[in-house]
Design an enzyme around this catalytic site. Structure first.
Site, PDB file in Angstrom:
ATOM      1  N   ASN A  96       0.840  -1.191   0.000  1.00  0.00           N
ATOM      2  CA  ASN A  96       0.000   0.000   0.000  1.00  0.00           C
ATOM      3  C   ASN A  96       0.882   1.251   0.000  1.00  0.00           C
ATOM      4  O   ASN A  96       1.720   1.429   0.894  1.00  0.00           O
ATOM      5  CB  ASN A  96      -0.897  -0.018   1.241  1.00  0.00           C
ATOM      6  CG  ASN A  96      -1.995   1.033   1.182  1.00  0.00           C
ATOM      7  OD1 ASN A  96      -1.829   2.090   0.565  1.00  0.00           O
ATOM      8  ND2 ASN A  96      -3.107   0.763   1.827  1.00  0.00           N
ATOM      9  N   ASP A 118      -5.853   7.891  -9.415  1.00  0.00           N
ATOM     10  CA  ASP A 118      -7.303   8.048  -9.278  1.00  0.00           C
ATOM     11  C   ASP A 118      -7.613   9.494  -8.895  1.00  0.00           C
ATOM     12  O   ASP A 118      -7.095   9.999  -7.900  1.00  0.00           O
ATOM     13  CB  ASP A 118      -7.818   7.096  -8.196  1.00  0.00           C
ATOM     14  CG  ASP A 118      -9.332   6.968  -8.186  1.00  0.00           C
ATOM     15  OD1 ASP A 118     -10.017   7.979  -8.474  1.00  0.00           O
ATOM     16  OD2 ASP A 118      -9.834   5.873  -7.891  1.00  0.00           O
ATOM     17  N   LYS A 122     -14.878  13.722  -6.096  1.00  0.00           N
ATOM     18  CA  LYS A 122     -15.767  14.307  -5.085  1.00  0.00           C
ATOM     19  C   LYS A 122     -14.953  14.994  -3.987  1.00  0.00           C
ATOM     20  O   LYS A 122     -13.956  14.455  -3.512  1.00  0.00           O
ATOM     21  CB  LYS A 122     -16.665  13.231  -4.486  1.00  0.00           C
ATOM     22  CG  LYS A 122     -17.639  12.625  -5.498  1.00  0.00           C
ATOM     23  CD  LYS A 122     -18.543  11.599  -4.855  1.00  0.00           C
ATOM     24  CE  LYS A 122     -19.511  11.024  -5.891  1.00  0.00           C
ATOM     25  NZ  LYS A 122     -20.413   9.982  -5.311  1.00  0.00           N
ATOM     26  N   GLU A 192       0.153   2.856 -19.911  1.00  0.00           N
ATOM     27  CA  GLU A 192      -0.962   2.258 -20.657  1.00  0.00           C
ATOM     28  C   GLU A 192      -2.140   3.217 -20.737  1.00  0.00           C
ATOM     29  O   GLU A 192      -2.760   3.393 -21.794  1.00  0.00           O
ATOM     30  CB  GLU A 192      -1.403   0.947 -19.990  1.00  0.00           C
ATOM     31  CG  GLU A 192      -0.389  -0.180 -20.070  1.00  0.00           C
ATOM     32  CD  GLU A 192       0.602  -0.196 -18.923  1.00  0.00           C
ATOM     33  OE1 GLU A 192       1.384  -1.143 -18.824  1.00  0.00           O
ATOM     34  OE2 GLU A 192       0.620   0.767 -18.125  1.00  0.00           O
ATOM     35  N   GLU A 194      -2.074   6.454 -20.436  1.00  0.00           N
ATOM     36  CA  GLU A 194      -1.713   7.627 -21.233  1.00  0.00           C
ATOM     37  C   GLU A 194      -1.945   7.380 -22.718  1.00  0.00           C
ATOM     38  O   GLU A 194      -2.509   8.222 -23.423  1.00  0.00           O
ATOM     39  CB  GLU A 194      -0.247   7.974 -20.975  1.00  0.00           C
ATOM     40  CG  GLU A 194       0.232   9.209 -21.713  1.00  0.00           C
ATOM     41  CD  GLU A 194       1.641   9.603 -21.305  1.00  0.00           C
ATOM     42  OE1 GLU A 194       2.173  10.557 -21.900  1.00  0.00           O
ATOM     43  OE2 GLU A 194       2.205   8.960 -20.390  1.00  0.00           O
TER      44      GLU A 194
END
Length: 212
Positions: A96, A118, A122, A192, A194
């Site tokens: 992580n 990502d 929101k 990938e 991009e």
């Protein structure tokens, strides 16, 4: 990102310890022990299927690289690439990215790459963006003094947010491109995502920032 589960992924990762570092915490402060040569270390947080980090390692043998990816079913593709290329200056971590300080000490890393992260559009999810201030502090804790972040995205909103975040954190904006593929920037290596987004006509944004 929707990830198709690959039940065999864990076994494959564990069967290639020469490429996938299984206990990275033991190398904190001593990553030179993992590589053949003691040279600057660059990491990519969210390496995905590994195209970018593999091509960077091929193009820059004078730099050591680590690709970090949380999802087993994604990083196995990066492992396939690494097995084929057999690069002495590239290793993978299936961990992580929020726990970087468990694996790297201050000064272990010279540069952090963030590619097509990502966007978490929101407002209530802003803290999850990899360019949020808590992540910037995290990177600072493992980077050398005046270490750099290189950031690419197709998402204009995330790019604008990130520039503001970098500026508010007191970082130096060294390079900004609002349309990378139509600029004079040389040596760009695509991910990938991009290639996919660029082929659809999306503009690619890129910046380089430095801690002061």
């Amino acid at each position: 990102m929707r990830v198709r589960h690959k039940p065999w992924a864990r076994e494959m990762l564990e069967s290639h310890p020469q490429y996938v570092v299984s206990s990275p915490e033991q190398y904190k402060g001593n990553w030179k022990a993992v590589f053949e040569k003691d040279q600057p270390l660059h990491i990519e947080v969210g390496t995905g299927k590994g195209r970018f980090i593999t091509e960077m390692a091929k193009a820059n043998p004078h730099v050591n690289y680590i690709g970090i990816e949380l999802f087993e079913s994604v990083i196995v593709t990066a492992l396939d690439r690494l097995i084929e290329a057999d690069l002495p200056n590239l290793r993978l971590l299936n961990v992580n990215g929020e726990k970087l300080t468990e694996y790297f000490a201050k000064g272990d890393v010279s540069r952090v790459y963030l590619n097509f992260s990502d966007p978490w559009p929101k407002t209530r999810h802003a803290k999850r963006r990899l360019t949020y201030k808590t992540f910037l502090k995290l990177y600072e804790e493992i980077l050398i003094d005046k270490g750099e972040i290189h950031f690419k995205t197709d998402n204009q909103g995330l790019f604008e947010y990130s520039l503001m975040s970098f500026s508010e954190y007191g970082m130096l904006l060294k390079f900004i491109s609002l349309d990378l593929h139509n600029s004079d920037f040389e040596g760009n290596i695509m991910t990938e995502y991009e290639e996919k987004f660029s082929n659809k006509g999306f503009r690619i944004y890129r910046c380089e920032v430095q801690y002061q």
